[in-house]
Design an enzyme around this catalytic site. Structure first.
Site, PDB file in Angstrom:
ATOM      1  N   ASN A   9       1.476   4.709  -3.665  1.00 43.04           N
ATOM      2  CA  ASN A   9       0.730   3.587  -2.640  1.00 43.04           C
ATOM      3  C   ASN A   9      -0.407   4.540  -2.123  1.00 43.04           C
ATOM      4  O   ASN A   9      -0.461   5.654  -1.548  1.00 43.04           O
ATOM      5  CB  ASN A   9       1.580   3.326  -1.404  1.00 43.04           C
ATOM      6  CG  ASN A   9       1.011   2.250  -0.799  1.00 43.04           C
ATOM      7  OD1 ASN A   9      -0.242   2.638  -0.341  1.00 43.04           O
ATOM      8  ND2 ASN A   9       1.502   1.419  -0.094  1.00 43.04           N
ATOM      9  N   HIS A  12      -3.748   4.822   2.075  1.00 41.00           N
ATOM     10  CA  HIS A  12      -4.238   5.740   2.903  1.00 41.00           C
ATOM     11  C   HIS A  12      -5.505   6.556   2.621  1.00 41.00           C
ATOM     12  O   HIS A  12      -6.174   7.239   3.220  1.00 41.00           O
ATOM     13  CB  HIS A  12      -3.216   6.432   3.671  1.00 41.00           C
ATOM     14  CG  HIS A  12      -2.436   5.270   4.422  1.00 41.00           C
ATOM     15  ND1 HIS A  12      -2.832   4.643   5.414  1.00 41.00           N
ATOM     16  CD2 HIS A  12      -1.030   5.204   4.286  1.00 41.00           C
ATOM     17  CE1 HIS A  12      -1.855   3.927   5.716  1.00 41.00           C
ATOM     18  NE2 HIS A  12      -0.821   3.973   5.154  1.00 41.00           N
ATOM     19  N   ARG A  47      -4.114  -5.940   3.149  1.00 39.62           N
ATOM     20  CA  ARG A  47      -3.639  -6.651   4.500  1.00 39.62           C
ATOM     21  C   ARG A  47      -4.578  -7.820   4.970  1.00 39.62           C
ATOM     22  O   ARG A  47      -5.818  -7.566   4.658  1.00 39.62           O
ATOM     23  CB  ARG A  47      -3.469  -5.399   5.673  1.00 39.62           C
ATOM     24  CG  ARG A  47      -2.214  -4.732   5.567  1.00 39.62           C
ATOM     25  CD  ARG A  47      -2.213  -3.612   6.718  1.00 39.62           C
ATOM     26  NE  ARG A  47      -0.827  -2.845   6.634  1.00 39.62           N
ATOM     27  CZ  ARG A  47       0.215  -3.168   7.149  1.00 39.62           C
ATOM     28  NH1 ARG A  47       0.184  -4.442   8.279  1.00 39.62           N
ATOM     29  NH2 ARG A  47       1.246  -2.871   7.261  1.00 39.62           N
ATOM     30  N   GLU A  72       1.204  -5.486  -2.862  1.00 38.85           N
ATOM     31  CA  GLU A  72       1.957  -5.798  -1.727  1.00 38.85           C
ATOM     32  C   GLU A  72       1.029  -6.635  -0.633  1.00 38.85           C
ATOM     33  O   GLU A  72      -0.194  -6.331  -0.550  1.00 38.85           O
ATOM     34  CB  GLU A  72       2.354  -4.570  -0.999  1.00 38.85           C
ATOM     35  CG  GLU A  72       3.183  -3.614  -1.564  1.00 38.85           C
ATOM     36  CD  GLU A  72       3.776  -2.423  -0.706  1.00 38.85           C
ATOM     37  OE1 GLU A  72       4.663  -1.943  -0.837  1.00 38.85           O
ATOM     38  OE2 GLU A  72       3.084  -1.866   0.481  1.00 38.85           O
ATOM     39  N   GLU A 153      12.694  -5.020  -3.199  1.00 39.68           N
ATOM     40  CA  GLU A 153      12.459  -3.707  -2.716  1.00 39.68           C
ATOM     41  C   GLU A 153      13.159  -3.378  -1.565  1.00 39.68           C
ATOM     42  O   GLU A 153      13.007  -4.125  -0.304  1.00 39.68           O
ATOM     43  CB  GLU A 153      11.031  -3.300  -2.513  1.00 39.68           C
ATOM     44  CG  GLU A 153      10.566  -1.950  -2.062  1.00 39.68           C
ATOM     45  CD  GLU A 153       9.217  -1.643  -2.137  1.00 39.68           C
ATOM     46  OE1 GLU A 153       8.419  -2.093  -3.028  1.00 39.68           O
ATOM     47  OE2 GLU A 153       8.715  -0.867  -1.260  1.00 39.68           O
ATOM     48  N   HIS A 192       9.435   3.055   1.379  1.00 38.48           N
ATOM     49  CA  HIS A 192       8.605   3.073   2.764  1.00 38.48           C
ATOM     50  C   HIS A 192       9.333   4.423   3.527  1.00 38.48           C
ATOM     51  O   HIS A 192      10.525   4.561   3.629  1.00 38.48           O
ATOM     52  CB  HIS A 192       9.429   1.781   3.753  1.00 38.48           C
ATOM     53  CG  HIS A 192       8.338   2.048   5.013  1.00 38.48           C
ATOM     54  ND1 HIS A 192       6.809   1.328   4.940  1.00 38.48           N
ATOM     55  CD2 HIS A 192       8.395   2.514   6.055  1.00 38.48           C
ATOM     56  CE1 HIS A 192       6.207   1.498   5.949  1.00 38.48           C
ATOM     57  NE2 HIS A 192       7.129   2.397   6.749  1.00 38.48           N
TER      58      HIS A 192
HETATM   59  C1  LIG Z   1       5.791  -2.748   2.378  1.00 38.42           C
HETATM   60  C2  LIG Z   1       5.550  -1.378   2.534  1.00 38.42           C
HETATM   61  O1  LIG Z   1       6.844  -0.507   2.784  1.00 38.42           O
HETATM   62  C3  LIG Z   1       4.619  -0.520   2.890  1.00 38.42           C
HETATM   63  O2  LIG Z   1       4.659   0.606   2.457  1.00 38.42           O
HETATM   64  C4  LIG Z   1       3.499  -1.140   3.386  1.00 38.42           C
HETATM   65  O3  LIG Z   1       2.660  -1.280   2.224  1.00 38.42           O
HETATM   66  C5  LIG Z   1       2.893  -0.176   4.167  1.00 38.42           C
HETATM   67  O4  LIG Z   1       1.604  -0.457   4.735  1.00 38.42           O
HETATM   68  P1  LIG Z   1       0.741   0.402   5.113  1.00 38.42           P
HETATM   69  O5  LIG Z   1       0.238   1.305   4.057  1.00 38.42           O
HETATM   70  O6  LIG Z   1      -0.419  -0.288   6.150  1.00 38.42           O
HETATM   71  O7  LIG Z   1       1.297   1.511   6.135  1.00 38.42           O
HETATM   72  N1  LIG Z   2       6.526  -0.035  -0.502  1.00 37.78           N
HETATM   73  C1  LIG Z   2       6.431   1.134   0.193  1.00 37.78           C
HETATM   74  C2  LIG Z   2       5.108   1.736  -0.075  1.00 37.78           C
HETATM   75  O1  LIG Z   2       4.304   1.341  -0.835  1.00 37.78           O
HETATM   76  C3  LIG Z   2       4.839   3.123   0.427  1.00 37.78           C
HETATM   77  O2  LIG Z   2       5.074   3.227   1.819  1.00 37.78           O
HETATM   78  P1  LIG Z   2       4.785   4.449   2.735  1.00 37.78           P
HETATM   79  O3  LIG Z   2       5.471   5.720   1.755  1.00 37.78           O
HETATM   80  O4  LIG Z   2       3.352   4.741   2.739  1.00 37.78           O
HETATM   81  O5  LIG Z   2       5.651   4.612   3.990  1.00 37.78           O
END
Ligand SMILES: CC(=O)[C@@H](O)[C@H](O)COP(=O)(O)O
Ligand SMILES: NCC(=O)COP(=O)(O)O
Length: 243
Positions: A9, A12, A47, A72, A153, A192
């Protein structure tokens, strides 16, 4: 044991970019480096408030990154329309509150209105692998299957945030949830808050076939570089999976 897919992901990276309003660091370039380092997919969360990933990032991620894209998003009309236009490999429907710092738990699938069912129907009907982000309990998992989702998930935030000595019962619940998901005919993913210390317990659950990891790995990249962070996470996953 079966292979566990690592989807990174990169939300950030966009958070850092947006802090100065320019183009650097580019989340697409970061995603390409993650794939080159051995990640097998990219996850982004568009978002409603566009606090990190923006619409153009979604389009570029699909066009410029040679790996499956997991989008997501909340189950809103706006987001469904974007997904149907961009056609990512996968969509994971998540709960979303504008005030939250990050996702705080699984979808309230049992009390969701017809919008959720309709979103799953339209996304899955278009051939997008559709997942619901849920707590590891039988009722939401079974409802996800009834709605026609291909995957769930499991929310690992509570497990990841717990002190290592307090994790065993939470992990047992995740393990049971994964078995329920597979029994219901669903692919089981997890994510997460995972980091180097917490990935082992999740990677050792054989029913879990994909994890998405973001905030920790992007942060850790500051210290060791994104490729090294991805490789180290991959090695920990493989070790927990039994090689
Ligand atoms: C759904 C989930 O677990 C997430 O990781 C979500 O995408 C986090 O969002 P942020 O990256 O805004 O924290
Ligand atoms: N679905 C979880 C994700 O995409 C990443 O979550 P995080 O590691 O940023 O908390």
């Amino acid at each position: 044991m079966n292979h566990l897919v690592l989807s990174i992901n990169v939300d950030h990276v966009a958070t850092l970019r947006n802090a100065r309003g320019g183009h650097f660091p580019d989340p697409v370039a970061a995603a390409q480096r993650c794939i080159a380092a051995g990640a097998e997919g990219i996850t982004i969360h568009l978002r409603e408030d566009r606090r990190h990933i923006r619409d153009r990032d979604v389009e570029r991620m699909k066009a410029e990154v040679a790996a499956p894209l997991n989008l997501e998003m909340a189950a809103t009309e706006e987001m469904v329309a974007i997904a149907l236009r961009v056609m990512p490999h996968a969509v994971c429907l998540v709960p979303e509150k504008r005030q939250e710092l990050t996702t705080e738990g699984g979808l309230d699938v049992l009390n969701a209105g017809p919008g959720l069912a309709e979103a799953v129907k339209r996304l899955a009907g278009a051939g997008i692998r559709t997942s619901l982000f849920v707590e590891a309990d039988a009722a939401p998992i079974e409802r996800a299957a009834a709605l026609g989702a291909a995957c769930v998930e499991l929310h690992t935030g509570t497990y990841a945030d717990a002190a290592p000595g307090d994790r065993a019962p939470i992990l047992a619940r995740l393990r049971a949830g994964a078995a329920i998901a597979v029994g219901a005919g669903l692919e089981c993913h997890a994510g997460h808050g995972l980091d180097y210390g917490s990935i082992g317990g999740i990677a050792a659950i054989p029913e879990v076939t994909e994890v998405s990891i973001g905030h920790f790995l992007i942060s850790q990249s500051v210290f060791e570089g994104i490729e090294n962070a991805v490789r180290r996470m991959r090695a920990l996953m493989d070790a927990a999976r039994g090689g």
